[in-house]
Design an enzyme around this catalytic site. Sequence first.
Site, short mmCIF file in Angstrom:
data_model
loop_
_atom_site.label_atom_id
_atom_site.label_comp_id
_atom_site.label_asym_id
_atom_site.label_seq_id
_atom_site.Cartn_x
_atom_site.Cartn_y
_atom_site.Cartn_z
N CYS A 1 -7.71 -12.08 10.90
CA CYS A 1 -8.33 -12.55 9.65
C CYS A 1 -8.50 -14.07 9.72
CB CYS A 1 -7.45 -12.17 8.46
SG CYS A 1 -7.99 -12.91 6.91
N LYS B 1 -48.26 -3.96 -12.92
CA LYS B 1 -46.94 -4.18 -13.53
C LYS B 1 -46.77 -5.69 -13.70
CE LYS B 1 -42.14 -2.72 -13.28
NZ LYS B 1 -41.50 -3.99 -13.55
N CYS C 1 -2.78 -11.95 1.59
CA CYS C 1 -3.92 -12.69 2.16
C CYS C 1 -4.59 -13.46 1.01
CB CYS C 1 -4.91 -11.72 2.79
SG CYS C 1 -6.42 -12.55 3.31
N CYS D 1 -5.86 -15.61 6.87
CA CYS D 1 -4.39 -15.54 6.92
C CYS D 1 -3.88 -15.24 8.32
CB CYS D 1 -3.86 -14.53 5.93
SG CYS D 1 -4.19 -12.83 6.43
N CYS E 1 -8.77 -6.91 7.10
CA CYS E 1 -7.51 -7.63 7.19
C CYS E 1 -6.48 -6.76 6.49
CB CYS E 1 -7.63 -8.98 6.49
SG CYS E 1 -6.05 -9.69 6.05
N TYR F 1 -49.56 -2.44 -23.00
CA TYR F 1 -49.50 -1.31 -22.07
C TYR F 1 -49.07 0.01 -22.72
CZ TYR F 1 -44.56 -2.63 -21.46
OH TYR F 1 -43.25 -2.96 -21.67
N ASP G 1 -24.43 -16.93 -27.86
CA ASP G 1 -24.24 -16.11 -29.06
C ASP G 1 -23.25 -14.99 -28.80
OD1 ASP G 1 -26.10 -17.72 -30.16
OD2 ASP G 1 -27.76 -16.29 -29.97
N ALA G 2 -23.33 -14.40 -27.60
CA ALA G 2 -22.44 -13.28 -27.29
C ALA G 2 -20.99 -13.75 -27.27
CB ALA G 2 -22.82 -12.69 -25.93
N TYR H 1 -19.76 -16.29 -28.90
CA TYR H 1 -19.38 -16.59 -30.27
C TYR H 1 -19.03 -15.29 -31.02
CZ TYR H 1 -19.85 -17.93 -35.16
OH TYR H 1 -19.61 -18.12 -36.48
N ASP H 2 -19.92 -14.30 -30.87
CA ASP H 2 -19.68 -13.02 -31.54
C ASP H 2 -18.35 -12.42 -31.10
OD1 ASP H 2 -22.06 -13.32 -32.78
OD2 ASP H 2 -23.17 -11.94 -31.48
N LYS I 1 -48.77 6.24 -14.52
CA LYS I 1 -48.32 7.05 -15.66
C LYS I 1 -49.12 8.34 -15.73
CE LYS I 1 -47.64 2.73 -18.10
NZ LYS I 1 -48.03 1.84 -19.19
N SER J 1 -36.66 1.72 -19.04
CA SER J 1 -37.18 1.08 -17.83
C SER J 1 -37.88 2.15 -16.98
CB SER J 1 -36.06 0.38 -17.08
OG SER J 1 -35.01 1.28 -16.90
N LEU J 2 -38.22 1.80 -15.76
CA LEU J 2 -38.98 2.73 -14.91
C LEU J 2 -38.24 2.99 -13.61
CD1 LEU J 2 -42.44 0.98 -15.33
CD2 LEU J 2 -41.91 3.29 -16.10
N LYS K 1 -43.26 -0.58 -6.32
CA LYS K 1 -42.93 -1.99 -6.11
C LYS K 1 -43.53 -2.50 -4.82
CE LYS K 1 -40.20 -3.05 -9.59
NZ LYS K 1 -38.88 -3.51 -9.43
N ASP L 1 -45.40 -9.27 -14.52
CA ASP L 1 -44.06 -9.85 -14.38
C ASP L 1 -43.81 -10.85 -15.51
OD1 ASP L 1 -41.66 -10.17 -13.22
OD2 ASP L 1 -42.35 -11.35 -11.51
N GLU M 1 -51.73 1.11 -13.43
CA GLU M 1 -51.85 -0.20 -14.11
C GLU M 1 -51.08 -1.26 -13.35
OE1 GLU M 1 -50.01 0.21 -17.92
OE2 GLU M 1 -51.64 1.44 -18.70
S1 IVH Z 1 -44.72 1.08 -19.03
C1 IVH Z 1 -41.07 3.85 -20.51
N1 IVH Z 1 -46.50 -0.53 -18.06
O1 IVH Z 1 -41.81 -3.11 -16.62
C2 IVH Z 1 -41.41 2.62 -19.76
N2 IVH Z 1 -44.26 -1.31 -18.19
O2 IVH Z 1 -39.32 -1.40 -15.68
C3 IVH Z 1 -42.69 2.06 -20.22
N3 IVH Z 1 -43.99 -3.62 -17.40
O3 IVH Z 1 -39.61 -3.75 -19.05
C4 IVH Z 1 -43.05 0.87 -19.47
N4 IVH Z 1 -46.09 -4.00 -16.89
O4 IVH Z 1 -41.89 -4.50 -19.72
C5 IVH Z 1 -45.22 -0.37 -18.36
N5 IVH Z 1 -48.24 -1.83 -17.24
C6 IVH Z 1 -46.94 -1.69 -17.55
C7 IVH Z 1 -46.01 -2.73 -17.35
C8 IVH Z 1 -44.66 -2.49 -17.68
C9 IVH Z 1 -44.86 -4.52 -16.93
C10 IVH Z 1 -42.52 -3.86 -17.56
C11 IVH Z 1 -41.97 -3.42 -18.88
C12 IVH Z 1 -40.59 -2.88 -18.60
C13 IVH Z 1 -40.55 -2.81 -17.12
C14 IVH Z 1 -40.17 -1.41 -16.72
#
Ligand code: IVH
Length: 685
Positions: free
Chosen positions: A418, A128, A442, A421, A436, A237, A45-46, A48-49, A300, A94-95, A324, A130, A126
């Site tokens: 190198c 995380k 090269c 070349c 090099c 969440y 789609d990208a 095409y756009d 959190k 994101s986090l 992580k 996947d 909590e």
């Molecule tokens: S809180 C402001 N809680 O992780 C950010 N995220 O890198 C609020 N994810 O794309 C996110 N489990 O989809 C939160 N218990 C959880 C989560 C969670 C998975 C994902 C989320 C986001 C990514 C953040």
Amino acid sequence: MDLFDAAEISPEDMQKIKKRIDDLRFEITRHNALYHTEDAPEVSDAEYDALVKNLENLEEKHPHFKSKNSPTQKAGAAPKRGFETAAHKVAMLSLSNAFSDEDMKEFVLRIQRYLGVDTFIPLYGELKIDGASCALHYENGKLVKALTRGDGKVGEVITENVMTITDIPKELPEGFPQNIEVRGEIYMRGDDFEELNRKQAEADKKVFANARNAAAGSLRQLDSKITAERPLKFFAYSLIGKSDAYASHSGEMKLLGEAGFALPPEAELIKSEETLYGHYKRISEKRQSLAFGIDGLVYKVDDLKFQERLGFVAKAPRWAIARKFPAEQVTTILKDIEIQVGRTGVLTPRAVLEPAHVGGVMVSHATLHNEDYVKDLDIRIGDTVFIERAGDVIPKVRSVVEAKRPDDAMAFKMPKTCPVCASHAVRPEGEAATRCMNHLNCPAQVEAGIIYAASKGVFDIDGLGEKQIQLFMEKGWLKQVPDIFWLKNHEHEMRHLDGFGDKSVDKLMASIESSRTIDMPRFVAGLGIPMVGVQVATLMAEAYGSWAELQSIMKEGAGKLGSIDGIGPKIIENIHLFMDEPHNVALLDAYAEAGVIVESYIAPDRIESELTGKTVVITGTLTSMTRTEAKARLQAMGAKVSGAISASTDVLIAGEKAGSKLKKAESLGVEVWNEDKLEAFLNYG
Ligand code: IVH
């Protein structure tokens, strides 16, 4: 000359433009048919756009070529493809990541410092999950819209697909807030994923690499009947837009549970630092026995008032962090060490491995960084080595199992020439890299430069990978990056090459066309000027909105760029050296001649407020927040926060015991705000 911007265009160039417009019209019409009538799209789609956008740009610049037969003029304009999109009311961020207890300790202290307290601030821990994040919108108690995360600001509307997921409530119980947004993760259980792959393989259909891909792929089906057949599940969440009665995140989660949402198990309210580390340890040990995949934990700040005060940095909240898991490691045999020559001439040793499964993919190569890395770890050919891969990161060789070293294991020596070349390879005093020195001549460096330019980070050309680039270089079609945009001249011959069907050539041509328009930071970063990556290029783009303007400043010697915050003399020197080389200037002209359009820079949205663009100074002691907090929150509202007061200061924030700065402000006639006014402004705008 830039074919598309010049005021005076020669008849020959005019013909070229007409031809490009015709080609684009033909291509777009063909893709419309493939998509709508044959249900067999050949481009994303990208892409095409981008084709449509390219055509619209050209038609706008050359209105005499406008035609009512153009696909841009047909009823309903260019048909929309893929999912509709919609803006998120609140950005989906994101986090930030933590990888150790130390990182977590730092997070804990950071929030304490920011809020000006010295006790542990309770965190809600909590899993995380996947999977793929999703925002569910409820109006008058009914699920009315579901969006993917998209780029965080705008997501894809996947309501129909989400309606097929059985554990997502379609209606909210009475007494529960009725107009809310619930965010969470759509995922697939491990056993369901295995079963799906078994069925897919049996039916000779796509087999997914892991459960996350399977979940995300199933969610983005254009036909919701297919989604309905996939075993998707949802964990909530976060809750957005409720009344203020629930003062904590844990309270909101409880409420969501009562309303029928499935919640990630193993969540815990953590009230001390010791429990924080214990919680992580307990879950890591349990990870393998969970029914679904997790890639870490999320912590959190539980108190929502604190969350609000902490706010956000760039793309992540200050009030949360993802802890992580360490990357998965496995052992395998190092069969050989080969040398790769990069686009700046750096010789990088690369491990050739006995293929091994790690982090969800098969790995047969891994980086060894440089000579010192191999020496420090004493890596020898024939060794058994530990390799790791985390997320999308390039696989690494982490360590050697010395006990398993065979007698004939061979030590590695960095070559003095190198390997491509045969020119001298030099390692300057005090540097880790061996280079090099034969830059322009090269072939490996030229090739690496073209590979880089075709990659996602720069022109993002689908179907132009290492193999195709090597072949086109052999044929003499590619000598430098802008030649990519002349490949159309060899299209006919290309169709007759081994391994190039009509379909793949059409795809490649479409992708090249759609990449001809590029945003300014990516283009500038792609030039390969040392120290000028996307970040620095963005600073330059912010200061000089158009490529034409920036280019003329670079040609003048780049000195003016010194007034940009974040651009120091070393960067300017590198730009200067780059522009001093006639072949680099010729390269810039070659881009223009090839019809590359560098889009002018559009600054991302910032919060507009009374203080946007104004200079603010803080003095005295603030009682409701720390100075760091006040500064960050003012900046988030668009203010520039400065340390010294002068006639150009717009507002002085005066806390308790404000002294000389307050006097100076009064004598200069600068507006003065007390802390109450500051708080009112920060909370209500
Ligand atoms: S809180 C402001 N809680 O992780 C950010 N995220 O890198 C609020 N994810 O794309 C996110 N489990 O989809 C939160 N218990 C959880 C989560 C969670 C998975 C994902 C989320 C986001 C990514 C953040």
